[in-house]
Design a protein around this motif. Structure first.
Motif, PDB file in Angstrom:
ATOM      1  N   UNK A  38       0.782  -1.242   0.000  1.00  0.00           N
ATOM      2  CA  UNK A  38       0.000   0.000   0.000  1.00  0.00           C
ATOM      3  C   UNK A  38       0.816   1.296   0.000  1.00  0.00           C
ATOM      4  N   UNK A  39       2.117   1.220   0.180  1.00  0.00           N
ATOM      5  CA  UNK A  39       2.942   2.427   0.285  1.00  0.00           C
ATOM      6  C   UNK A  39       4.208   2.287  -0.537  1.00  0.00           C
ATOM      7  N   UNK A  40       5.005   3.345  -0.546  1.00  0.00           N
ATOM      8  CA  UNK A  40       6.296   3.301  -1.226  1.00  0.00           C
ATOM      9  C   UNK A  40       6.235   3.883  -2.621  1.00  0.00           C
ATOM     10  N   UNK A  41       7.290   3.586  -3.381  1.00  0.00           N
ATOM     11  CA  UNK A  41       7.459   4.140  -4.722  1.00  0.00           C
ATOM     12  C   UNK A  41       6.409   3.623  -5.710  1.00  0.00           C
ATOM     13  N   UNK A 101       4.987  -0.407   7.305  1.00  0.00           N
ATOM     14  CA  UNK A 101       4.748  -0.082   5.891  1.00  0.00           C
ATOM     15  C   UNK A 101       3.371  -0.530   5.407  1.00  0.00           C
ATOM     16  N   UNK A 102       2.748  -1.453   6.122  1.00  0.00           N
ATOM     17  CA  UNK A 102       1.461  -2.003   5.689  1.00  0.00           C
ATOM     18  C   UNK A 102       1.594  -3.105   4.657  1.00  0.00           C
ATOM     19  N   UNK A 103       2.824  -3.441   4.267  1.00  0.00           N
ATOM     20  CA  UNK A 103       3.044  -4.499   3.269  1.00  0.00           C
ATOM     21  C   UNK A 103       2.651  -5.843   3.871  1.00  0.00           C
ATOM     22  N   UNK A 104       1.810  -6.567   3.141  1.00  0.00           N
ATOM     23  CA  UNK A 104       1.361  -7.890   3.584  1.00  0.00           C
ATOM     24  C   UNK A 104       1.624  -8.902   2.480  1.00  0.00           C
ATOM     25  N   UNK A 105       2.143 -10.051   2.876  1.00  0.00           N
ATOM     26  CA  UNK A 105       2.335 -11.171   1.959  1.00  0.00           C
ATOM     27  C   UNK A 105       1.487 -12.315   2.495  1.00  0.00           C
ATOM     28  N   UNK A 150       3.643 -12.894   5.959  1.00  0.00           N
ATOM     29  CA  UNK A 150       4.436 -11.825   6.567  1.00  0.00           C
ATOM     30  C   UNK A 150       3.632 -10.534   6.513  1.00  0.00           C
ATOM     31  N   UNK A 151       3.718  -9.756   7.601  1.00  0.00           N
ATOM     32  CA  UNK A 151       3.055  -8.452   7.634  1.00  0.00           C
ATOM     33  C   UNK A 151       3.960  -7.453   8.343  1.00  0.00           C
ATOM     34  N   UNK A 152       4.175  -6.298   7.724  1.00  0.00           N
ATOM     35  CA  UNK A 152       4.984  -5.238   8.313  1.00  0.00           C
ATOM     36  C   UNK A 152       4.054  -4.091   8.708  1.00  0.00           C
TER      37      UNK A 152
END
Length: 191
Positions: free
Chosen positions: A53-56, A178-182, A173-175
Protein backbone atom coordinates in the motif's frame (compact mmCIF):
# COMPACT_ATOMS: atom_id res chain seq x y z
CA UNK A 1 -65.19 3.52 -10.86
CA UNK A 2 -65.26 0.28 -8.88
CA UNK A 3 -66.12 -1.52 -12.13
CA UNK A 4 -62.69 -0.56 -13.61
CA UNK A 5 -60.64 -2.08 -10.79
CA UNK A 6 -61.30 -5.72 -11.77
CA UNK A 7 -60.39 -4.87 -15.39
CA UNK A 8 -57.09 -3.31 -14.30
CA UNK A 9 -56.42 -6.32 -12.07
CA UNK A 10 -57.14 -8.69 -14.96
CA UNK A 11 -54.79 -6.69 -17.20
CA UNK A 12 -52.01 -6.87 -14.59
CA UNK A 13 -52.50 -10.62 -14.14
CA UNK A 14 -52.38 -11.23 -17.89
CA UNK A 15 -49.24 -9.12 -18.18
CA UNK A 16 -47.61 -11.07 -15.34
CA UNK A 17 -48.46 -14.48 -16.76
CA UNK A 18 -47.40 -13.49 -20.28
CA UNK A 19 -44.07 -12.21 -18.96
CA UNK A 20 -43.59 -15.29 -16.80
CA UNK A 21 -44.18 -17.63 -19.72
CA UNK A 22 -41.74 -15.72 -21.92
CA UNK A 23 -39.09 -15.93 -19.22
CA UNK A 24 -39.79 -19.62 -18.60
CA UNK A 25 -39.34 -20.34 -22.31
CA UNK A 26 -36.01 -18.51 -22.29
CA UNK A 27 -34.93 -20.42 -19.18
CA UNK A 28 -35.82 -23.72 -20.81
CA UNK A 29 -33.61 -22.87 -23.79
CA UNK A 30 -30.78 -21.93 -21.44
CA UNK A 31 -31.16 -25.17 -19.52
CA UNK A 32 -30.84 -27.16 -22.73
CA UNK A 33 -27.59 -25.38 -23.51
CA UNK A 34 -26.26 -26.02 -19.99
CA UNK A 35 -27.03 -29.73 -20.16
CA UNK A 36 -23.97 -30.32 -22.35
CA UNK A 37 -21.74 -32.62 -20.33
CA UNK A 38 -18.06 -31.76 -20.06
CA UNK A 39 -15.43 -33.53 -18.02
CA UNK A 40 -14.48 -31.60 -14.88
CA UNK A 41 -11.20 -31.56 -13.09
CA UNK A 42 -9.86 -30.11 -9.88
CA UNK A 43 -6.77 -27.93 -10.02
CA UNK A 44 -4.77 -26.91 -6.95
CA UNK A 45 -2.81 -23.68 -7.18
CA UNK A 46 -0.24 -22.37 -4.69
CA UNK A 47 1.18 -18.84 -4.81
CA UNK A 48 1.92 -15.72 -2.74
CA UNK A 49 -0.15 -12.53 -2.85
CA UNK A 50 1.77 -9.26 -2.24
CA UNK A 51 -0.30 -6.26 -1.04
CA UNK A 52 1.91 -3.13 -1.12
CA UNK A 53 0.00 0.00 0.00
CA UNK A 54 2.94 2.43 0.28
CA UNK A 55 6.30 3.30 -1.23
CA UNK A 56 7.46 4.14 -4.72
CA UNK A 57 5.17 1.70 -6.60
CA UNK A 58 2.12 0.87 -4.46
CA UNK A 59 -0.08 -1.97 -5.71
CA UNK A 60 -2.96 -1.13 -3.35
CA UNK A 61 -4.44 2.38 -3.11
CA UNK A 62 -7.31 3.79 -1.08
CA UNK A 63 -10.01 5.00 -3.47
CA UNK A 64 -12.64 6.00 -0.87
CA UNK A 65 -12.94 6.40 2.86
CA UNK A 66 -15.48 7.96 5.21
CA UNK A 67 -14.84 11.65 5.93
CA UNK A 68 -14.44 11.01 9.67
CA UNK A 69 -11.48 8.60 9.18
CA UNK A 70 -7.81 9.54 8.89
CA UNK A 71 -6.62 5.92 8.54
CA UNK A 72 -8.08 2.65 7.27
CA UNK A 73 -11.34 1.63 8.93
CA UNK A 74 -14.96 0.68 8.29
CA UNK A 75 -16.06 1.94 4.88
CA UNK A 76 -12.58 2.26 3.36
CA UNK A 77 -12.29 0.94 -0.22
CA UNK A 78 -8.95 -0.15 -1.68
CA UNK A 79 -8.24 -0.84 -5.37
CA UNK A 80 -5.52 -3.42 -6.02
CA UNK A 81 -3.26 -4.71 -8.76
CA UNK A 82 -1.14 -7.01 -6.58
CA UNK A 83 1.54 -9.37 -7.88
CA UNK A 84 1.10 -13.12 -7.42
CA UNK A 85 4.41 -14.92 -7.15
CA UNK A 86 5.66 -18.51 -6.99
CA UNK A 87 7.54 -17.88 -3.72
CA UNK A 88 7.14 -15.44 -0.81
CA UNK A 89 9.82 -12.98 -2.01
CA UNK A 90 8.78 -10.13 -4.31
CA UNK A 91 11.68 -11.13 -6.57
CA UNK A 92 10.18 -14.62 -7.01
CA UNK A 93 8.75 -15.67 -10.40
CA UNK A 94 5.57 -13.70 -11.24
CA UNK A 95 2.65 -16.08 -11.97
CA UNK A 96 -0.14 -13.51 -12.23
CA UNK A 97 -1.89 -10.54 -10.67
CA UNK A 98 -4.76 -10.01 -8.23
CA UNK A 99 -6.90 -7.18 -9.58
CA UNK A 100 -10.02 -5.74 -8.03
CA UNK A 101 -10.90 -4.20 -4.72
CA UNK A 102 -11.55 -4.83 -1.10
CA UNK A 103 -13.50 -2.86 1.42
CA UNK A 104 -13.37 -2.70 5.20
CA UNK A 105 -16.77 -4.22 5.99
CA UNK A 106 -16.51 -5.12 9.70
CA UNK A 107 -17.77 -2.69 12.32
CA UNK A 108 -15.82 -2.42 15.57
CA UNK A 109 -18.07 -4.13 18.07
CA UNK A 110 -17.91 -4.79 21.79
CA UNK A 111 -17.54 -8.56 21.28
CA UNK A 112 -14.64 -7.99 18.80
CA UNK A 113 -15.92 -10.72 16.47
CA UNK A 114 -16.30 -8.58 13.36
CA UNK A 115 -13.22 -6.39 13.59
CA UNK A 116 -11.14 -6.20 10.39
CA UNK A 117 -13.42 -8.07 8.03
CA UNK A 118 -12.86 -7.26 4.39
CA UNK A 119 -15.22 -7.83 1.49
CA UNK A 120 -12.93 -9.08 -1.29
CA UNK A 121 -13.99 -8.83 -4.90
CA UNK A 122 -10.94 -9.77 -6.95
CA UNK A 123 -9.89 -11.51 -10.11
CA UNK A 124 -6.77 -13.65 -10.04
CA UNK A 125 -5.34 -13.34 -13.57
CA UNK A 126 -2.63 -15.86 -14.43
CA UNK A 127 0.29 -15.38 -16.84
CA UNK A 128 2.19 -18.66 -16.70
CA UNK A 129 2.12 -22.02 -18.45
CA UNK A 130 -1.25 -23.50 -19.45
CA UNK A 131 -3.09 -20.96 -17.25
CA UNK A 132 -1.76 -17.94 -19.19
CA UNK A 133 -4.72 -15.66 -19.98
CA UNK A 134 -7.08 -17.50 -17.62
CA UNK A 135 -8.57 -16.05 -14.46
CA UNK A 136 -10.50 -16.93 -11.31
CA UNK A 137 -13.02 -14.62 -9.63
CA UNK A 138 -13.31 -14.45 -5.84
CA UNK A 139 -16.09 -12.73 -3.94
CA UNK A 140 -16.31 -13.15 -0.20
CA UNK A 141 -15.45 -12.28 3.35
CA UNK A 142 -11.82 -12.08 4.47
CA UNK A 143 -11.48 -11.94 8.26
CA UNK A 144 -8.01 -10.53 8.81
CA UNK A 145 -7.78 -11.87 12.39
CA UNK A 146 -8.39 -15.51 11.38
CA UNK A 147 -5.27 -17.64 11.02
CA UNK A 148 -6.65 -19.03 7.76
CA UNK A 149 -9.28 -17.27 5.67
CA UNK A 150 -11.58 -19.10 3.26
CA UNK A 151 -13.19 -17.35 0.30
CA UNK A 152 -15.44 -18.74 -2.44
CA UNK A 153 -14.52 -18.90 -6.11
CA UNK A 154 -17.54 -17.68 -8.05
CA UNK A 155 -16.36 -18.05 -11.63
CA UNK A 156 -13.51 -17.88 -14.07
CA UNK A 157 -12.37 -17.49 -17.66
CA UNK A 158 -10.22 -19.45 -20.12
CA UNK A 159 -9.11 -22.77 -18.64
CA UNK A 160 -11.18 -21.91 -15.55
CA UNK A 161 -14.46 -21.17 -17.37
CA UNK A 162 -17.45 -22.11 -15.14
CA UNK A 163 -15.07 -22.46 -12.18
CA UNK A 164 -16.15 -22.94 -8.59
CA UNK A 165 -14.19 -23.80 -5.50
CA UNK A 166 -12.45 -22.02 -2.67
CA UNK A 167 -9.28 -20.16 -1.79
CA UNK A 168 -7.47 -20.49 1.54
CA UNK A 169 -5.31 -17.51 2.52
CA UNK A 170 -2.82 -17.34 5.35
CA UNK A 171 -0.62 -14.41 6.37
CA UNK A 172 2.99 -15.20 5.56
CA UNK A 173 4.44 -11.83 6.57
CA UNK A 174 3.06 -8.45 7.63
CA UNK A 175 4.98 -5.24 8.31
CA UNK A 176 2.86 -2.87 10.46
CA UNK A 177 5.18 0.09 9.67
CA UNK A 178 4.75 -0.08 5.89
CA UNK A 179 1.46 -2.00 5.69
CA UNK A 180 3.04 -4.50 3.27
CA UNK A 181 1.36 -7.89 3.58
CA UNK A 182 2.34 -11.17 1.96
CA UNK A 183 -0.29 -13.92 2.05
CA UNK A 184 0.11 -17.55 1.09
CA UNK A 185 -2.76 -18.83 -1.07
CA UNK A 186 -3.89 -22.40 -1.66
CA UNK A 187 -6.65 -22.42 -4.25
CA UNK A 188 -8.83 -25.42 -5.14
CA UNK A 189 -10.72 -24.98 -8.41
CA UNK A 190 -13.30 -27.29 -9.97
CA UNK A 191 -13.56 -26.50 -13.70
Amino acid sequence: MAHHIPCKLLFLCLTFFTTTQTQAHFAEESLEICEIKTPQQTTKLHFYFHDIPNGKNPTAVIIARPANLKTVGFGTLVMIDDPLTEGPETSSKLVGRAQGMYGEAGLDSSDQQDVSSLLMTITLSFTQEKFNGSSISILGRYRVSDEQREMPIVGGTGVFRLARGYALAKTYKYDPKTGVAVSEYNVFVLH
